[in-house]
Design a protein around this motif. Structure first.
Motif, PDB file in Angstrom:
ATOM      1  N   MET A   1      21.587  18.075  46.898  1.00 52.27           N
ATOM      2  CA  MET A   1      21.854  19.498  46.814  1.00 52.27           C
ATOM      3  C   MET A   1      20.816  20.145  45.914  1.00 52.27           C
ATOM      4  N   ALA A   2      20.290  21.246  46.362  1.00 54.25           N
ATOM      5  CA  ALA A   2      19.270  21.968  45.600  1.00 54.25           C
ATOM      6  C   ALA A   2      19.914  22.707  44.430  1.00 54.25           C
ATOM      7  N   LYS A   3      19.070  23.064  43.471  1.00 52.01           N
ATOM      8  CA  LYS A   3      19.559  23.841  42.344  1.00 52.01           C
ATOM      9  C   LYS A   3      20.066  25.186  42.844  1.00 52.01           C
ATOM     10  N   THR A   4      21.161  25.629  42.304  1.00 52.15           N
ATOM     11  CA  THR A   4      21.752  26.903  42.702  1.00 52.15           C
ATOM     12  C   THR A   4      20.814  28.060  42.410  1.00 52.15           C
ATOM     13  N   SER A   5      20.072  27.950  41.305  1.00 51.75           N
ATOM     14  CA  SER A   5      19.147  29.031  40.954  1.00 51.75           C
ATOM     15  C   SER A   5      18.036  29.156  41.996  1.00 51.75           C
ATOM     16  N   SER A   6      17.581  28.045  42.553  1.00 51.42           N
ATOM     17  CA  SER A   6      16.540  28.084  43.590  1.00 51.42           C
ATOM     18  C   SER A   6      17.051  28.743  44.860  1.00 51.42           C
ATOM     19  N   ILE A   7      18.281  28.440  45.212  1.00 52.43           N
ATOM     20  CA  ILE A   7      18.879  29.030  46.410  1.00 52.43           C
ATOM     21  C   ILE A   7      19.065  30.532  46.223  1.00 52.43           C
ATOM     22  N   ILE A   8      19.545  30.935  45.059  1.00 55.64           N
ATOM     23  CA  ILE A   8      19.759  32.354  44.767  1.00 55.64           C
ATOM     24  C   ILE A   8      18.428  33.106  44.744  1.00 55.64           C
ATOM     25  N   LYS A   9      17.399  32.492  44.148  1.00 51.76           N
ATOM     26  CA  LYS A   9      16.073  33.114  44.097  1.00 51.76           C
ATOM     27  C   LYS A   9      15.532  33.333  45.504  1.00 51.76           C
ATOM     28  N   ASN A  10      15.734  32.346  46.373  1.00 52.73           N
ATOM     29  CA  ASN A  10      15.262  32.472  47.754  1.00 52.73           C
ATOM     30  C   ASN A  10      16.033  33.560  48.498  1.00 52.73           C
ATOM     31  N   ASP A  11      17.324  33.668  48.251  1.00 55.43           N
ATOM     32  CA  ASP A  11      18.121  34.730  48.875  1.00 55.43           C
ATOM     33  C   ASP A  11      17.656  36.103  48.406  1.00 55.43           C
ATOM     34  N   ARG A  12      17.309  36.200  47.134  1.00 54.00           N
ATOM     35  CA  ARG A  12      16.798  37.459  46.589  1.00 54.00           C
ATOM     36  C   ARG A  12      15.460  37.818  47.242  1.00 54.00           C
ATOM     37  N   ARG A  13      14.608  36.816  47.433  1.00 56.10           N
ATOM     38  CA  ARG A  13      13.324  37.052  48.106  1.00 56.10           C
ATOM     39  C   ARG A  13      13.535  37.512  49.540  1.00 56.10           C
ATOM     40  N   ARG A  14      14.482  36.888  50.226  1.00 51.82           N
ATOM     41  CA  ARG A  14      14.760  37.262  51.617  1.00 51.82           C
ATOM     42  C   ARG A  14      15.242  38.716  51.687  1.00 51.82           C
ATOM     43  N   ALA A  15      16.111  39.105  50.773  1.00 51.75           N
ATOM     44  CA  ALA A  15      16.618  40.481  50.752  1.00 51.75           C
ATOM     45  C   ALA A  15      15.507  41.477  50.430  1.00 51.75           C
ATOM     46  N   MET A  16      14.634  41.124  49.495  1.00 47.37           N
ATOM     47  CA  MET A  16      13.555  42.023  49.118  1.00 47.37           C
ATOM     48  C   MET A  16      12.539  42.164  50.257  1.00 47.37           C
ATOM     49  N   ALA A  17      12.259  41.069  50.940  1.00 48.70           N
ATOM     50  CA  ALA A  17      11.331  41.117  52.075  1.00 48.70           C
ATOM     51  C   ALA A  17      11.901  42.007  53.177  1.00 48.70           C
ATOM     52  N   LEU A  18      13.192  41.942  53.378  1.00 46.93           N
ATOM     53  CA  LEU A  18      13.841  42.778  54.390  1.00 46.93           C
ATOM     54  C   LEU A  18      13.827  44.246  53.979  1.00 46.93           C
ATOM     55  N   LYS A  19      14.013  44.504  52.685  1.00 42.37           N
ATOM     56  CA  LYS A  19      14.043  45.872  52.171  1.00 42.37           C
ATOM     57  C   LYS A  19      12.676  46.551  52.314  1.00 42.37           C
ATOM     58  N   ALA A  62      12.041  28.326  53.902  1.00 43.07           N
ATOM     59  CA  ALA A  62      13.070  27.885  54.847  1.00 43.07           C
ATOM     60  C   ALA A  62      13.895  26.797  54.170  1.00 43.07           C
ATOM     61  N   ARG A  63      15.170  27.054  53.973  1.00 43.16           N
ATOM     62  CA  ARG A  63      16.046  26.090  53.318  1.00 43.16           C
ATOM     63  C   ARG A  63      17.208  25.720  54.222  1.00 43.16           C
ATOM     64  N   CYS A  64      17.737  24.526  54.005  1.00 36.79           N
ATOM     65  CA  CYS A  64      18.907  24.062  54.744  1.00 36.79           C
ATOM     66  C   CYS A  64      20.098  24.941  54.381  1.00 36.79           C
ATOM     67  N   VAL A  66      23.198  24.170  54.549  1.00 41.32           N
ATOM     68  CA  VAL A  66      24.278  23.410  53.934  1.00 41.32           C
ATOM     69  C   VAL A  66      23.924  22.966  52.521  1.00 41.32           C
ATOM     70  N   THR A  67      22.765  22.338  52.371  1.00 42.00           N
ATOM     71  CA  THR A  67      22.405  21.741  51.081  1.00 42.00           C
ATOM     72  C   THR A  67      21.386  22.545  50.296  1.00 42.00           C
ATOM     73  N   GLY A  68      20.610  23.399  50.945  1.00 42.08           N
ATOM     74  CA  GLY A  68      19.572  24.156  50.262  1.00 42.08           C
ATOM     75  C   GLY A  68      18.270  23.400  50.151  1.00 42.08           C
ATOM     76  N   ARG A  69      18.168  22.253  50.811  1.00 41.90           N
ATOM     77  CA  ARG A  69      16.948  21.436  50.758  1.00 41.90           C
ATOM     78  C   ARG A  69      15.773  22.217  51.349  1.00 41.90           C
ATOM     79  N   PRO A  70      14.634  22.282  50.607  1.00 42.77           N
ATOM     80  CA  PRO A  70      13.509  23.090  51.066  1.00 42.77           C
ATOM     81  C   PRO A  70      12.556  22.378  52.019  1.00 42.77           C
ATOM     82  N   ARG A  71      12.690  21.088  52.186  1.00 41.98           N
ATOM     83  CA  ARG A  71      11.742  20.348  53.027  1.00 41.98           C
ATOM     84  C   ARG A  71      12.432  19.710  54.219  1.00 41.98           C
ATOM     85  N   GLY A  72      11.670  19.499  55.268  1.00 42.39           N
ATOM     86  CA  GLY A  72      12.187  18.810  56.445  1.00 42.39           C
ATOM     87  C   GLY A  72      13.246  19.603  57.176  1.00 42.39           C
TER      88      GLY A  72
END
Length: 101
Positions: A1-19, A62-64, A66-72
């Motif tokens: 499982m990926a760090k929660t902070s990494s997942i949240i940061k990526n979600d913030r980036r996705r929202a900002m890119a959309l904005k 691009a993250r999973c 379910v787990t937030g894994r950034p690779r594969g």
């Protein structure tokens, strides 16, 4: 499982890119248009550079789901290779069948 902070940061980036997507597209059209004057093109490039870095869609990882894994990751399913295999073998993915020949 990926760090929660990494997942949240990526979600913030996705929202900002959309904005900022419409603004970025507008500026890029001005820059790419051959009829645009040199001064207008330079001004558009300056405005584009002043936008936040996270507004660029390239920075979204691009993250999973379910787990937030950034690779594969498999884009079609939004899962990492590990979760894809687990769910496919469990029969949780529609249309995915283990190959046998």
């Amino acid at each position: 499982m990926a760090k929660t902070s990494s997942i949240i940061k990526n979600d913030r980036r996705r929202a900002m890119a959309l904005k900022f997507r419409p603004k970025r597209l507008e500026l890029k059209q001005i820059i790419k248009n051959p009829a645009t004057s040199v001064e207008d093109r330079a001004a558009a490039m300056a405005k584009l550079q002043k936008l936040p870095r996270d507004a660029s869609p390239v920075r979204v990882v691009a993250r999973c789901r379910v787990t937030g894994r950034p690779r594969g990751n498999l884009r079609k399913f939004g899962l990492s290779r590990i979760m894809f295999r687990d769910k496919a073998l469990a029969g949780e993915l529609t249309g995915v069948v283990k190959a046998s020949w």
